[in-house]
Design a protein around this motif. Structure first.
Motif, PDB file in Angstrom:
ATOM      1  N   GLY A  10     -14.148  15.184  -7.822  1.00 64.48           N
ATOM      2  CA  GLY A  10     -14.732  13.850  -8.062  1.00 64.48           C
ATOM      3  C   GLY A  10     -13.724  12.862  -8.592  1.00 64.48           C
ATOM      4  N   GLY A  11     -12.491  12.916  -8.041  1.00 62.46           N
ATOM      5  CA  GLY A  11     -11.524  11.856  -8.319  1.00 62.46           C
ATOM      6  C   GLY A  11     -11.802  10.684  -7.389  1.00 62.46           C
ATOM      7  N   ALA A  13     -10.455   9.869  -4.601  1.00 58.58           N
ATOM      8  CA  ALA A  13     -10.518  10.252  -3.180  1.00 58.58           C
ATOM      9  C   ALA A  13     -11.888  10.831  -2.839  1.00 58.58           C
ATOM     10  CB  ALA A  13      -9.419  11.260  -2.866  1.00 58.58           C
ATOM     11  N   ARG A  34     -14.756  19.005 -13.863  1.00 59.63           N
ATOM     12  CA  ARG A  34     -14.874  18.483 -15.238  1.00 59.63           C
ATOM     13  C   ARG A  34     -16.277  17.918 -15.478  1.00 59.63           C
ATOM     14  NH1 ARG A  34      -9.526  14.856 -15.841  1.00 59.63           N
ATOM     15  NH2 ARG A  34      -8.130  16.207 -14.678  1.00 59.63           N
ATOM     16  N   GLY A  38     -13.614  10.788 -11.948  1.00 57.78           N
ATOM     17  CA  GLY A  38     -12.424   9.928 -12.053  1.00 57.78           C
ATOM     18  C   GLY A  38     -11.135  10.694 -11.868  1.00 57.78           C
ATOM     19  N   HIS A  56      -4.473   2.054 -15.842  1.00 56.72           N
ATOM     20  CA  HIS A  56      -4.328   2.032 -14.384  1.00 56.72           C
ATOM     21  C   HIS A  56      -4.351   0.593 -13.889  1.00 56.72           C
ATOM     22  CE1 HIS A  56      -4.593   6.320 -14.328  1.00 56.72           C
ATOM     23  NE2 HIS A  56      -4.747   6.394 -13.026  1.00 56.72           N
ATOM     24  N   GLN A 265      -3.798  22.255  -6.783  1.00 54.76           N
ATOM     25  CA  GLN A 265      -5.039  22.739  -7.404  1.00 54.76           C
ATOM     26  C   GLN A 265      -5.867  23.599  -6.460  1.00 54.76           C
ATOM     27  OE1 GLN A 265      -6.973  19.170  -8.885  1.00 54.76           O
ATOM     28  NE2 GLN A 265      -6.255  19.585 -10.948  1.00 54.76           N
ATOM     29  N   ALA A 425      -5.588   7.054  -2.686  1.00 50.34           N
ATOM     30  CA  ALA A 425      -6.690   8.017  -2.816  1.00 50.34           C
ATOM     31  C   ALA A 425      -7.928   7.507  -2.074  1.00 50.34           C
ATOM     32  CB  ALA A 425      -7.000   8.263  -4.292  1.00 50.34           C
TER      33      ALA A 425
HETATM   34  C1  LIG Z   1      -0.890   8.710 -16.164  1.00 50.26           C
HETATM   35  C2  LIG Z   1      -1.230   8.157 -14.803  1.00 50.26           C
HETATM   36  C3  LIG Z   1      -1.074   6.803 -14.548  1.00 50.26           C
HETATM   37  C4  LIG Z   1      -1.380   6.306 -13.277  1.00 50.26           C
HETATM   38  N1  LIG Z   1      -1.293   4.959 -13.040  1.00 50.26           N
HETATM   39  C5  LIG Z   1      -1.754   4.475 -11.866  1.00 50.26           C
HETATM   40  C6  LIG Z   1      -1.842   3.079 -11.661  1.00 50.26           C
HETATM   41  O1  LIG Z   1      -1.520   2.274 -12.530  1.00 50.26           O
HETATM   42  N2  LIG Z   1      -2.311   2.627 -10.457  1.00 50.26           N
HETATM   43  C7  LIG Z   1      -2.701   3.487  -9.468  1.00 50.26           C
HETATM   44  O2  LIG Z   1      -3.155   3.016  -8.424  1.00 50.26           O
HETATM   45  N3  LIG Z   1      -2.622   4.821  -9.643  1.00 50.26           N
HETATM   46  C8  LIG Z   1      -2.163   5.335 -10.817  1.00 50.26           C
HETATM   47  N4  LIG Z   1      -2.117   6.677 -11.009  1.00 50.26           N
HETATM   48  C9  LIG Z   1      -2.400   7.565  -9.880  1.00 50.26           C
HETATM   49  C10 LIG Z   1      -3.916   7.733  -9.648  1.00 50.26           C
HETATM   50  O3  LIG Z   1      -4.546   8.123 -10.858  1.00 50.26           O
HETATM   51  C11 LIG Z   1      -4.090   8.822  -8.614  1.00 50.26           C
HETATM   52  O4  LIG Z   1      -3.346   8.485  -7.468  1.00 50.26           O
HETATM   53  C12 LIG Z   1      -5.550   8.974  -8.179  1.00 50.26           C
HETATM   54  O5  LIG Z   1      -6.420   8.908  -9.268  1.00 50.26           O
HETATM   55  C13 LIG Z   1      -5.667  10.311  -7.460  1.00 50.26           C
HETATM   56  O6  LIG Z   1      -7.008  10.540  -7.090  1.00 50.26           O
HETATM   57  P1  LIG Z   1      -7.414  11.832  -6.286  1.00 50.26           P
HETATM   58  O7  LIG Z   1      -8.884  11.769  -6.113  1.00 50.26           O
HETATM   59  O8  LIG Z   1      -6.560  11.955  -5.078  1.00 50.26           O
HETATM   60  O9  LIG Z   1      -7.018  13.089  -7.186  1.00 50.26           O
HETATM   61  P2  LIG Z   1      -7.525  13.523  -8.716  1.00 50.26           P
HETATM   62  O10 LIG Z   1      -7.710  12.292  -9.471  1.00 50.26           O
HETATM   63  O11 LIG Z   1      -6.536  14.496  -9.135  1.00 50.26           O
HETATM   64  O12 LIG Z   1      -8.933  14.165  -8.427  1.00 50.26           O
HETATM   65  C14 LIG Z   1      -9.110  15.524  -8.109  1.00 50.26           C
HETATM   66  C15 LIG Z   1     -10.398  16.001  -8.767  1.00 50.26           C
HETATM   67  O13 LIG Z   1     -10.679  17.332  -8.319  1.00 50.26           O
HETATM   68  C16 LIG Z   1     -11.198  18.054  -9.407  1.00 50.26           C
HETATM   69  N5  LIG Z   1     -11.009  19.480  -9.108  1.00 50.26           N
HETATM   70  C17 LIG Z   1      -9.848  20.174  -9.050  1.00 50.26           C
HETATM   71  N6  LIG Z   1     -10.083  21.449  -8.755  1.00 50.26           N
HETATM   72  C18 LIG Z   1     -11.424  21.582  -8.610  1.00 50.26           C
HETATM   73  C19 LIG Z   1     -12.274  22.678  -8.276  1.00 50.26           C
HETATM   74  N7  LIG Z   1     -11.799  23.905  -8.036  1.00 50.26           N
HETATM   75  N8  LIG Z   1     -13.618  22.455  -8.196  1.00 50.26           N
HETATM   76  C20 LIG Z   1     -14.134  21.211  -8.433  1.00 50.26           C
HETATM   77  N9  LIG Z   1     -13.357  20.145  -8.754  1.00 50.26           N
HETATM   78  C21 LIG Z   1     -12.022  20.318  -8.824  1.00 50.26           C
HETATM   79  C22 LIG Z   1     -10.369  17.572 -10.578  1.00 50.26           C
HETATM   80  O14 LIG Z   1     -11.010  17.857 -11.821  1.00 50.26           O
HETATM   81  C23 LIG Z   1     -10.288  16.082 -10.286  1.00 50.26           C
HETATM   82  O15 LIG Z   1     -11.357  15.369 -10.871  1.00 50.26           O
HETATM   83  C24 LIG Z   1      -1.802   7.198 -12.258  1.00 50.26           C
HETATM   84  C25 LIG Z   1      -1.952   8.554 -12.536  1.00 50.26           C
HETATM   85  C26 LIG Z   1      -1.699   9.024 -13.797  1.00 50.26           C
HETATM   86  C27 LIG Z   1      -1.928  10.487 -14.072  1.00 50.26           C
END
Ligand SMILES: Cc1cc2nc3c(=O)[nH]c(=O)nc-3n(C[C@H](O)[C@H](O)[C@H](O)COP(=O)(O)OP(=O)(O)OC[C@H]3O[C@@H](n4cnc5c(N)ncnc54)[C@H](O)[C@@H]3O)c2cc1C
Length: 448
Positions: A10-11, A13, A34, A38, A56, A265, A425
């Motif tokens: 639930g990030g 993406a 979690r 987010g 962010h 992951q 994402a």
């Molecule tokens: C410190 C920091 C600062 C940043 N600053 C910026 C910014 O200023 N601007 C910007 O655009 N981007 C920024 N980013 C990047 C941005 O946060 C990421 O690119 C984006 O949030 C990624 O989203 P995602 O959904 O791909 O992955 P994630 O956010 O990693 O989501 C993956 C989700 O899957 C869940 N998950 C994992 N394994 C399992 C499982 N087995 N079962 C169920 N759930 C699971 C996790 O708990 C998580 O919630 C930053 C990142 C960080 C860490």
């Protein structure tokens, strides 16, 4: 016909994929390990407030994220900063904002007035932007450093513009960044339509934006959402996905599974036999990840009236103080956050040493800091904040579709054409959802 979809993660993406699939008429269940949504763009609870481990920022050119938030009534939760405040250690400040001149000259007056750039630097920047505008991008990637040299960028132009843009937007120093990834950001942000370079900041915490805001709106639209549900395994039968098994050994049936989480992951979710039988699933294992650090300061007074500051020539890259984060009811403190991208070297001597340097450095930019009393501080680093956009990175980023029937990929690390960001994402989630729709239509027309 593919009907029931399970999204793992639930990030941003996973949320974007859910949104697109719900509007396309699918039954969607989202499982998040979690207890809140987010992912990396999330928050933690501290006293009475939600604190984002790191501020962010979204650029004006990030249209997919804004589009998603708008569709679900959350767009007003972003505050647009039409002016970027560039500060130098001598206490001087330059506002950087679009002029009424027609594009692509709307930023020319801002560059001309930039006090931290010399005339030769400005001339070199104009030459670089002109080159980016008029030269097709090469098919093969190369180091950004080679392009900077080729277009005769001065040290001042690199330290004052190209370097700060690259490290903030890509989380990679200019000296090791990929040209193609950097060029994407320069073209979209600096050469795009008016407003593309402007920054947007969430009005409240990331929890309020993505969990309480977008997550709630998706549930109202029909999303079945289960927080605190970790998926242990994707289950296959006769060559196709039939569901997932959770850590609590519950089996959840599905014809489609979208794995919306970082590559590192999900190794345990698929057996070695599945990964080795589908080479695209091994892609991404080689990607490097880079840290970002947020230095959170609760001070007895504000050190500037500015909502944010780009810290030219500093160890910290940005200062944010656009929202208050009280630690308890009636907390009189003033919250400030300094962000350091690609923060590995800055952490070499530990977080305490970094904190001390940042406190001293802020005194150079904002003299009030020298009299301010630090009430509380937290240095928070996410070691794997984003993938490293080094030369050739895109070759290791798989697309949303896999050759395993019913299995799709999403996440900022997949092949979106964008850096690993919230925008990337969102785009990955939308691409995964579109791939599911296409596969569903294909199966429907085959009558399977
Ligand atoms: C410190 C920091 C600062 C940043 N600053 C910026 C910014 O200023 N601007 C910007 O655009 N981007 C920024 N980013 C990047 C941005 O946060 C990421 O690119 C984006 O949030 C990624 O989203 P995602 O959904 O791909 O992955 P994630 O956010 O990693 O989501 C993956 C989700 O899957 C869940 N998950 C994992 N394994 C399992 C499982 N087995 N079962 C169920 N759930 C699971 C996790 O708990 C998580 O919630 C930053 C990142 C960080 C860490």
């Amino acid at each position: 016909m593919l009907g029931r979809v399970v999204i793992v993660g639930g990030g941003v993406a996973g949320l974007a994929a859910a949104a697109k699939l719900l509007t396309s008429g699918f039954r969607v269940e989202l499982l998040e390990a979690r207890d809140r949504l987010g992912g990396r763009a999330g928050s933690f609870r501290m006293g009475t407030s939600w604190v984002d481990p790191c501020q962010h920022v979204n650029l004006g050119c990030c249209t997919a994220l804004r589009g998603l938030l708008k569709e679900f009534g959350q767009e007003r939760e972003l505050i647009r900063q039409k002016c970027i405040w560039f500060c130098t250690k001598d206490g001087r400040i330059s506002p950087f904002q679009a002029s009424p001149l027609p594009e692509p000259f709307h930023l020319a007056p801002a560059f001309l007035k930039a006090h931290w750039l010399g005339w030769q630097d400005k001339w070199a920047i104009a030459r670089g932007l002109n080159h980016l505008r008029n030269t097709p991008l090469p098919k093969t990637d190369r180091p950004l450093a080679a392009w900077l040299k080729e277009t005769r960028q001065t040290a001042g132009a690199i330290e004052g513009l190209w370097g700060p843009v690259v490290v903030s937007a890509l989380n990679e120093p200019w000296s090791t960044a990929s040209f193609l990834t950097a060029a994407k950001v320069f073209r979209e942000g600096l050469l795009g339509p008016r407003g593309s370079f402007e920054v947007e900041l969430p009005r409240a915490s990331l929890f309020e934006l993505y969990d309480d805001g977008l997550g709630r709106a998706l549930v109202e639209k029909g999303l079945k959402l289960r927080r605190a549900t970790r998926v242990r395994q994707v289950v296959f039968e006769r060559g196709k996905v039939i569901g997932v098994q959770t850590l609590g050994s519950e089996f959840i049936p599905a014809e489609v599974v979208i794995m919306a989480m970082p590559r590192y992951q999900w190794s345990q979710l698929l057996s070695k036999a599945i990964v080795s039988g589908h080479p695209e699933l091994a892609q991404g294992e080689e990607l490097g990840w880079a840290p970002i650090t947020g230095v959170h300061l609760w001070l007895d007074r504000p050190i500037t009236d500015l909502p944010h500051a780009a810290l030219v020539g500093g160890e910290g890259h940005w200062l944010f103080r656009h929202r208050s984060v009280p630690r308890f009811v009636g907390d009189p403190s003033h919250y400030h956050q300094v962000v350091l991208s690609a923060s590995g070297p800055a952490l070499a001597n530990g977080s305490q040493s970094l904190l001390e340097r940042i406190l001293l450095e802020l005194g150079d930019y904002f003299p009030t800091m020298r009299k301010a009393v630090l009430l509380e501080a937290k240095v928070i680093t996410e070691r794997r904040a984003t993938i490293r956009p080094v030369v050739g990175v895109d070759q290791n980023r798989p697309g949303p579709k896999t050759s395993q029937r019913g299995l799709f990929l999403a996440g900022d690390w997949t092949a979106t054409g964008w850096p690993s960001t919230m925008e990337g994402a969102v785009r990955s989630g939308i691409s995964a959802a579109k791939a599911v729709c296409n596969a569903s239509h294909a199966e429907k027309s085959k009558g399977t």
